[in-house]
Design a protein around this motif. Structure first.
Motif, PDB file in Angstrom:
ATOM      1  N   ASP A  22      41.949  28.684  53.313  1.00  0.00           N
ATOM      2  CA  ASP A  22      41.340  28.726  51.988  1.00  0.00           C
ATOM      3  C   ASP A  22      40.659  30.026  51.600  1.00  0.00           C
ATOM      4  O   ASP A  22      40.271  30.184  50.448  1.00  0.00           O
ATOM      5  N   SER A  23      40.468  30.947  52.531  1.00  0.00           N
ATOM      6  CA  SER A  23      39.717  32.142  52.158  1.00  0.00           C
ATOM      7  C   SER A  23      40.241  33.398  52.840  1.00  0.00           C
ATOM      8  O   SER A  23      41.035  33.347  53.772  1.00  0.00           O
ATOM      9  N   LEU A  24      39.758  34.523  52.345  1.00  0.00           N
ATOM     10  CA  LEU A  24      40.201  35.842  52.773  1.00  0.00           C
ATOM     11  C   LEU A  24      38.988  36.736  52.984  1.00  0.00           C
ATOM     12  O   LEU A  24      38.104  36.796  52.118  1.00  0.00           O
ATOM     13  N   ALA A  38      47.493  38.077  47.871  1.00  0.00           N
ATOM     14  CA  ALA A  38      47.698  37.197  49.027  1.00  0.00           C
ATOM     15  C   ALA A  38      48.733  36.126  48.703  1.00  0.00           C
ATOM     16  O   ALA A  38      49.563  35.777  49.555  1.00  0.00           O
ATOM     17  N   ALA A  39      48.718  35.615  47.481  1.00  0.00           N
ATOM     18  CA  ALA A  39      49.705  34.611  47.074  1.00  0.00           C
ATOM     19  C   ALA A  39      51.106  35.222  47.059  1.00  0.00           C
ATOM     20  O   ALA A  39      52.071  34.606  47.539  1.00  0.00           O
ATOM     21  N   SER A  78      52.213  35.777  50.613  1.00  0.00           N
ATOM     22  CA  SER A  78      52.582  34.496  51.221  1.00  0.00           C
ATOM     23  C   SER A  78      54.003  34.104  50.837  1.00  0.00           C
ATOM     24  O   SER A  78      54.783  33.623  51.667  1.00  0.00           O
ATOM     25  N   ALA A 135      43.143  36.728  56.641  1.00  0.00           N
ATOM     26  CA  ALA A 135      43.001  35.316  56.288  1.00  0.00           C
ATOM     27  C   ALA A 135      41.930  34.663  57.156  1.00  0.00           C
ATOM     28  O   ALA A 135      41.854  34.908  58.360  1.00  0.00           O
ATOM     29  N   ASP A 151      37.766  33.290  48.100  1.00  0.00           N
ATOM     30  CA  ASP A 151      38.665  32.147  48.268  1.00  0.00           C
ATOM     31  C   ASP A 151      40.018  32.493  47.651  1.00  0.00           C
ATOM     32  O   ASP A 151      40.172  33.500  46.968  1.00  0.00           O
ATOM     33  N   ARG A 152      41.001  31.669  47.917  1.00  0.00           N
ATOM     34  CA  ARG A 152      42.364  31.978  47.475  1.00  0.00           C
ATOM     35  C   ARG A 152      42.574  31.761  45.979  1.00  0.00           C
ATOM     36  O   ARG A 152      43.647  32.046  45.456  1.00  0.00           O
ATOM     37  N   ALA A 174      43.262  37.803  45.836  1.00  0.00           N
ATOM     38  CA  ALA A 174      43.838  36.454  45.920  1.00  0.00           C
ATOM     39  C   ALA A 174      45.261  36.429  45.367  1.00  0.00           C
ATOM     40  O   ALA A 174      46.148  35.792  45.953  1.00  0.00           O
TER      41      ALA A 174
END
Length: 161
Positions: free
Chosen positions: A102-104, A67-68, A71, A98, A36-37, A64
């Protein structure tokens, strides 16, 4: 206390697990994680032949975080998001796709695995896993009644003395 974004359990967990197992088999990757993120491992699979896995909790947290950051870069460049990330080294690759908001889905593999195959198979798996996770959004939260709490306490008392 930080908690996972999703509670993946029961039938939904088993269905996601089957998709990860199939993805592992169809791609030849070493490790496959649904993260999850917030950085929690929701599910994972590893190939039988794979060497000892890295610390999966650490991998999930770093994926995570990355990924943030990615983004934020996407937003700076006028994009809503970047749906995938690829980190390629001399001997290994990390591929992150993605799954909804909510998840990766994270795959770790060596240089013998073709990236194209991983991308094609992962796109299929992402669609299937996303559908399962969407079902969970409408599910009522799991609530444990007082009997469950008493039973669990009694079992722990018996176990620990």
């Amino acid at each position: 206390m930080i908690e996972p974004t999703l509670a993946l359990y029961g039938d939904a967990y088993e269905r996601v697990d089957r998709h990860l197992e199939e993805l592992l088999k169809n791609t030849g990757v070493r490790y496959c994680l649904l993260v999850d993120r917030k950085g929690f491992v929701l599910s994972h699979k590893e190939a039988i032949w794979a060497p000892r896995p890295p610390a999966l909790d650490s991998v999930a947290t770093l994926v995570a975080s990355n990924a943030a950051a990615t983004s934020a870069l996407a937003n700076m460049l006028g994009e809503k998001a970047f749906s995938e990330q690829i980190h390629q080294g001399e001997n290994g690759t990390l591929y992150v796709e993605a799954v909804g908001e909510d998840s990766l889905l994270t795959l770790i593999f060596d240089s013998t695995v073709p990236l194209g195959r991983v991308k094609v198979q992962t796109k299929k798996a992402v669609a299937e896993v996303a559908a399962i996770l969407d079902e969970l959004k409408d599910a009522p939260p799991v609530e444990f009644d007082e009997d469950f709490s008493k039973g669990a306490s009694a079992l722990l008392d018996d176990l620990l003395g």
